[in-house]
Scaffold this active site. Structure first.
Site, PDB file in Angstrom:
ATOM      1  N   GLU A  72       0.857  -1.184   0.000  1.00  0.00           N
ATOM      2  CA  GLU A  72       0.000   0.000   0.000  1.00  0.00           C
ATOM      3  C   GLU A  72       0.892   1.232   0.000  1.00  0.00           C
ATOM      4  O   GLU A  72       1.791   1.360   0.835  1.00  0.00           O
ATOM      5  CB  GLU A  72      -0.912  -0.010   1.226  1.00  0.00           C
ATOM      6  CG  GLU A  72      -1.923   1.125   1.262  1.00  0.00           C
ATOM      7  CD  GLU A  72      -1.533   2.253   2.206  1.00  0.00           C
ATOM      8  OE1 GLU A  72      -2.219   3.301   2.187  1.00  0.00           O
ATOM      9  OE2 GLU A  72      -0.542   2.115   2.953  1.00  0.00           O
ATOM     10  N   ASP A  74       1.021   5.706  -0.698  1.00  0.00           N
ATOM     11  CA  ASP A  74       0.280   6.966  -0.756  1.00  0.00           C
ATOM     12  C   ASP A  74       0.793   7.792  -1.927  1.00  0.00           C
ATOM     13  O   ASP A  74       2.003   7.944  -2.106  1.00  0.00           O
ATOM     14  CB  ASP A  74       0.467   7.753   0.545  1.00  0.00           C
ATOM     15  CG  ASP A  74       0.040   6.944   1.765  1.00  0.00           C
ATOM     16  OD1 ASP A  74      -1.177   6.818   1.971  1.00  0.00           O
ATOM     17  OD2 ASP A  74       0.920   6.439   2.489  1.00  0.00           O
ATOM     18  N   HIS A  87       3.490   9.857   2.303  1.00  0.00           N
ATOM     19  CA  HIS A  87       2.256   9.939   3.079  1.00  0.00           C
ATOM     20  C   HIS A  87       1.912  11.360   3.496  1.00  0.00           C
ATOM     21  O   HIS A  87       0.807  11.846   3.262  1.00  0.00           O
ATOM     22  CB  HIS A  87       2.349   9.058   4.326  1.00  0.00           C
ATOM     23  CG  HIS A  87       1.132   9.135   5.195  1.00  0.00           C
ATOM     24  ND1 HIS A  87       1.005  10.050   6.224  1.00  0.00           N
ATOM     25  CD2 HIS A  87      -0.027   8.430   5.179  1.00  0.00           C
ATOM     26  CE1 HIS A  87      -0.164   9.894   6.805  1.00  0.00           C
ATOM     27  NE2 HIS A  87      -0.817   8.924   6.187  1.00  0.00           N
ATOM     28  N   LYS A 157      -4.052  10.792  -2.192  1.00  0.00           N
ATOM     29  CA  LYS A 157      -4.175  11.787  -1.127  1.00  0.00           C
ATOM     30  C   LYS A 157      -4.723  13.076  -1.734  1.00  0.00           C
ATOM     31  O   LYS A 157      -4.012  13.797  -2.429  1.00  0.00           O
ATOM     32  CB  LYS A 157      -2.822  12.033  -0.469  1.00  0.00           C
ATOM     33  CG  LYS A 157      -2.088  10.775  -0.025  1.00  0.00           C
ATOM     34  CD  LYS A 157      -2.829  10.038   1.078  1.00  0.00           C
ATOM     35  CE  LYS A 157      -2.591  10.671   2.419  1.00  0.00           C
ATOM     36  NZ  LYS A 157      -3.127   9.814   3.516  1.00  0.00           N
ATOM     37  N   ASP A 274       2.057  -3.133   9.213  1.00  0.00           N
ATOM     38  CA  ASP A 274       3.420  -2.656   8.998  1.00  0.00           C
ATOM     39  C   ASP A 274       4.414  -3.807   9.028  1.00  0.00           C
ATOM     40  O   ASP A 274       5.571  -3.631   8.636  1.00  0.00           O
ATOM     41  CB  ASP A 274       3.799  -1.629  10.071  1.00  0.00           C
ATOM     42  CG  ASP A 274       2.945  -0.373  10.000  1.00  0.00           C
ATOM     43  OD1 ASP A 274       2.691   0.105   8.878  1.00  0.00           O
ATOM     44  OD2 ASP A 274       2.537   0.134  11.063  1.00  0.00           O
TER      45      ASP A 274
END
Length: 285
Positions: A72, A74, A87, A157, A274
């Site tokens: 995953e 961002d 992120h 984002k 994580d």
């Protein structure tokens, strides 16, 4: 920011949704859960930030070796409208931007060009052995996928400082279709209305809706493949309700063995963590 739905519209949409994935999901609980529960996807959160600097190619490579099915990442937009994987809206926490560009506070991603961001060290803050890691581009992640790396779950984002990011993500995917065609690639965001429109731009890419345990589903979720919900408060009944509506359920984010085991027992379709090696061990049992 330019958003397909606009900031105000997005806020209104969120307000409209607030109140219950709970009530809507529970409405589907009369339908039986799938007869067979496939193994849940092992999703490396931010590329697997427990063992390497988050949102880096090194993190995803290590996560894949540790058993991750998906990384995953961002996605944000630079000043010159390039797409990078990071992120925070600022570069300060995960790069050396403060040292390289001391007069550029608050070091917003959207205030720097890609050439400037490529000068930054995005790994040493985590450990000196990652000193050569930079902030990757979306194209680099797609190349990793095309080379047989872990699948990708890309979170867009949305920010007022990133106009047109949805269109540019769609264009990047269309221009590099050969890298991801036939491989595991999904998109997610909290802005559900934007994701509905993005689905029309790249209809071959599954859409996941990021939400909260109190978010109410709209009547039409036909453009979406799955919900991504926080593990806290998630119940097996909600998972079954989502399955009854034809939606998969992904839970995030946790590294705690007890919580991981509970989520697996609920029949979730994927878990963000994580530490994918830890989840791999639990799934193996």
């Amino acid at each position: 920011m330019y958003r397909l739905c606009g900031v105000a519209a997005g806020a209104a949409w969120t307000a409209l949704l607030a109140g219950a994935v709970q009530a809507a999901l529970l409405a589907g609980t009369a339908l039986a859960a799938p007869a067979e529960r496939p193994r849940a996807d092992n999703i490396a959160h931010r590329g697997g930030s427990g063992g390497a600097p988050e949102n880096t190619i090194a993190a995803c490579a290590r996560a894949r070796a540790a058993g991750a099915d998906l990384c995953e990442f961002d996605v944000q937009q630079t000043k010159d409208q390039q797409l990078v994987l990071i992120h925070d809206e600022t570069l300060a926490r995960t790069t050396d931007a403060e040292q390289v560009f001391p007069g550029r506070a608050p070091w917003q991603v959207a205030d720097f060009t890609l050439a400037e961001i490529r000068r930054l060290d995005a790994g040493s803050w985590f450990s000196p052995r990652f000193g050569n890691e930079g902030v990757p581009t979306l194209r680099q992640a797609l190349e990793l996928l095309g080379a047989g790396g872990a699948g990708l779950l890309l979170e867009i984002k949305h920010s007022p400082r990133s106009p047109g990011i949805d269109r540019r993500v769609a264009a990047e995917l269309q221009d590099n279709r050969a890298l991801w065609q036939g491989r595991r690639l999904s998109l997610q965001a909290f802005d559900w209305q934007a994701m509905r429109l993005l689905h029309r731009m790249v209809p071959g890419v599954p859409i996941l809706l990021l939400g909260t345990s109190g978010a109410r589903l709209p009547a039409d979720t036909g453009y979406a493949s799955a919900l991504v919900l926080p593990h806290a408060g998630l119940t097996e009944r909600q998972v079954r309700g989502a399955h009854g509506r034809g939606l998969r359920v992904y839970a995030g984010t946790t590294d705690r063995p007890r919580v991981l085991r509970r989520l697996v027992s609920y029949g979730v379709d994927g878990i963000m963590t994580d530490r994918p090696a830890r989840l791999r061990g639990i799934l193996a049992r």
